[in-house]
Design a protein around this motif. Structure first.
Motif, short mmCIF file in Angstrom:
data_model
loop_
_atom_site.label_atom_id
_atom_site.label_comp_id
_atom_site.label_asym_id
_atom_site.label_seq_id
_atom_site.Cartn_x
_atom_site.Cartn_y
_atom_site.Cartn_z
N ALA A 71 -10.36 -16.30 -6.07
CA ALA A 71 -10.48 -15.55 -7.32
C ALA A 71 -9.19 -14.91 -7.81
O ALA A 71 -9.23 -14.15 -8.78
CB ALA A 71 -11.56 -14.47 -7.16
N GLY A 72 -8.06 -15.18 -7.16
CA GLY A 72 -6.79 -14.66 -7.65
C GLY A 72 -6.38 -13.37 -6.97
O GLY A 72 -7.20 -12.65 -6.41
N HIS A 73 -5.10 -13.06 -7.06
CA HIS A 73 -4.56 -11.89 -6.36
C HIS A 73 -5.23 -10.59 -6.81
O HIS A 73 -5.50 -9.72 -5.98
CB HIS A 73 -3.05 -11.81 -6.58
CG HIS A 73 -2.26 -12.83 -5.83
ND1 HIS A 73 -2.02 -14.10 -6.33
CD2 HIS A 73 -1.67 -12.80 -4.60
CE1 HIS A 73 -1.32 -14.79 -5.46
NE2 HIS A 73 -1.09 -14.03 -4.40
N SER A 74 -5.48 -10.44 -8.09
CA SER A 74 -6.01 -9.17 -8.57
C SER A 74 -7.52 -9.06 -8.43
O SER A 74 -8.11 -8.04 -8.81
CB SER A 74 -5.60 -8.94 -10.03
OG SER A 74 -4.21 -8.67 -10.12
N SER A 75 -8.16 -10.09 -7.86
CA SER A 75 -9.59 -9.96 -7.56
C SER A 75 -9.83 -8.85 -6.56
O SER A 75 -10.96 -8.35 -6.44
CB SER A 75 -10.14 -11.28 -7.01
OG SER A 75 -9.54 -11.61 -5.76
N HIS A 76 -8.78 -8.43 -5.84
CA HIS A 76 -8.93 -7.32 -4.90
C HIS A 76 -9.34 -6.03 -5.60
O HIS A 76 -9.80 -5.09 -4.94
CB HIS A 76 -7.63 -7.10 -4.12
CG HIS A 76 -7.43 -8.08 -3.01
ND1 HIS A 76 -8.23 -8.10 -1.89
CD2 HIS A 76 -6.54 -9.09 -2.86
CE1 HIS A 76 -7.83 -9.08 -1.08
NE2 HIS A 76 -6.81 -9.69 -1.65
N GLU A 77 -9.19 -5.97 -6.92
CA GLU A 77 -9.67 -4.80 -7.65
C GLU A 77 -11.18 -4.61 -7.50
O GLU A 77 -11.69 -3.50 -7.71
CB GLU A 77 -9.31 -4.92 -9.13
CG GLU A 77 -7.84 -4.74 -9.42
CD GLU A 77 -7.54 -4.74 -10.92
OE1 GLU A 77 -8.49 -4.86 -11.72
OE2 GLU A 77 -6.36 -4.59 -11.27
N VAL A 78 -11.89 -5.67 -7.13
CA VAL A 78 -13.34 -5.53 -6.96
C VAL A 78 -13.68 -4.62 -5.78
O VAL A 78 -14.83 -4.20 -5.61
CB VAL A 78 -14.01 -6.92 -6.82
CG1 VAL A 78 -13.97 -7.42 -5.38
CG2 VAL A 78 -15.45 -6.88 -7.32
N ARG A 79 -12.68 -4.28 -4.98
CA ARG A 79 -12.89 -3.27 -3.94
C ARG A 79 -13.37 -1.96 -4.55
O ARG A 79 -14.06 -1.18 -3.88
CB ARG A 79 -11.60 -3.05 -3.16
CG ARG A 79 -11.15 -4.23 -2.30
CD ARG A 79 -9.71 -4.06 -1.81
NE ARG A 79 -9.25 -5.22 -1.04
CZ ARG A 79 -9.05 -5.22 0.28
NH1 ARG A 79 -9.27 -4.13 0.99
NH2 ARG A 79 -8.63 -6.30 0.89
#
Length: 315
Positions: free
Chosen positions: A265-273
């Motif tokens: 889902a891409g590097h900034s998918s970590h925002e779903v944290r």
């Protein structure tokens, strides 16, 4: 005892700058109006907002995985308002103490600088960055290396426990995600001048900020035109994340890996944290919960798998 509820939402600095077809914008506006109505009915005394930063306030000179702001200031990027937030410092310190007691290492800031990741939700949902008492909770979602995904769930659980005894109506907000891979620089392999910016931070010149915002705009235009220079959105991944959180399947959340996020889902998918932490906080205060509204559209113009949800304790 606290009464709690939840709203999660994607944010995008390209909203209003590189919009999709009018019917898509209208659908997003309607979903936000539904969220605002939900918030109005709930009438929160306090908002606890889990949100990332995009190398605007937190840098590699000291990059904590989590940080709670006892005081906070918006930098005003992407035409969001600049200035102080109305932070409930007493509750912020209460949360810090409890989270630390639960073996989750969290930093404390008496001058947390926030960007559109916090300011945009405050403006869209509440009408201004100082319209409601808030406790901002920074979750690193861009700066590698990142810790296990389960740590966001553990943070959220501890934050929920911390506010459970308050005689307040508390709204948890998760801001960020879902799948997206905008041109956020990576320290590994960065040019020396870019690396120095990621480490040292500091105020960008007007020209540098304009160039940075132009790169994001061009990425959205390219993605919408099918000439992507960034990883495409992944609606299937987004749907599974939203399903898992709605079902409170935190054992599944704990099995997710940082590497899997980036690959799928891409590097900034970590925002779903931030969503994970918000749902875990709601679960810690409410036990069982129910999602009462859920919106999703893949919007390449905004470089975002764009979701909005609202949830409350189950009847």
């Amino acid at each position: 005892m606290a009464v709690t509820a939840l709203v999660t939402m994607s944010h995008s600095p390209l909203m209003g700058r590189n919009d999709p077809e009018p019917e898509v914008v209208a659908a997003v506006d309607a979903a936000f109006e539904e969220a605002r109505a939900f918030i109005g009915d709930f009438a929160p005394d306090l908002v606890v907002m889990f949100a990332p930063d995009h190398y605007n306030g937190v840098f590699y000179r000291l990059m904590p995985p989590f940080c709670i702001g006892a005081r906070a200031l918006s930098i005003g990027d992407y035409d969001t308002a600049a200035g102080p937030l109305d932070v409930d410092r007493e509750v912020a310190l209460r949360i810090v103490r409890h989270v630390l007691s639960r073996d989750v290492d969290v930093a404390l800031s008496e001058r947390l600088e926030i960007d559109h990741g916090v300011a945009q939700p405050l403006e869209i949902l509440f009408g201004g960055i100082d319209a409601v008492p808030v406790v901002p909770v920074f979750i690193n979602g861009v700066a590698e290396p990142l810790g296990p995904v389960r740590r966001a769930r553990q943070l959220g659980q501890a934050v929920g426990e911390a506010v459970a005894g308050l005689d307040k109506r508390v709204l948890f907000v998760g801001s960020g995600g879902l799948s997206h891979d905008p041109p956020v620089p990576q320290l590994d392999g960065a040019a020396p001048e870019v690396a120095e910016r990621l480490i040292a931070g500091g105020v960008l010149s007007r020209e540098a900020r304009a160039a940075r915002e132009q790169r994001v705009l061009e990425a959205g235009q390219a993605l919408a035109a099918g000439a992507a220079t960034v990883q495409p959105l992944n609606p299937q991944w987004d749907a599974e994340v939203m399903r898992v959180l709605a079902a409170a399947e935190f054992d599944v959340v704990d099995s997710w890996t940082p590497e899997g996020f980036v690959e799928d889902a891409g590097h900034s998918s970590h925002e779903v944290r931030t969503w994970i932490a918000a749902y875990a906080a709601l679960a810690a205060t409410a036990g069982r919960y129910e999602v009462i509204s859920s919106f999703y559209r893949p919007i390449p113009e905004w470089v975002a798998g764009f979701g909005i949800t609202a949830a409350r304790p189950a009847a």
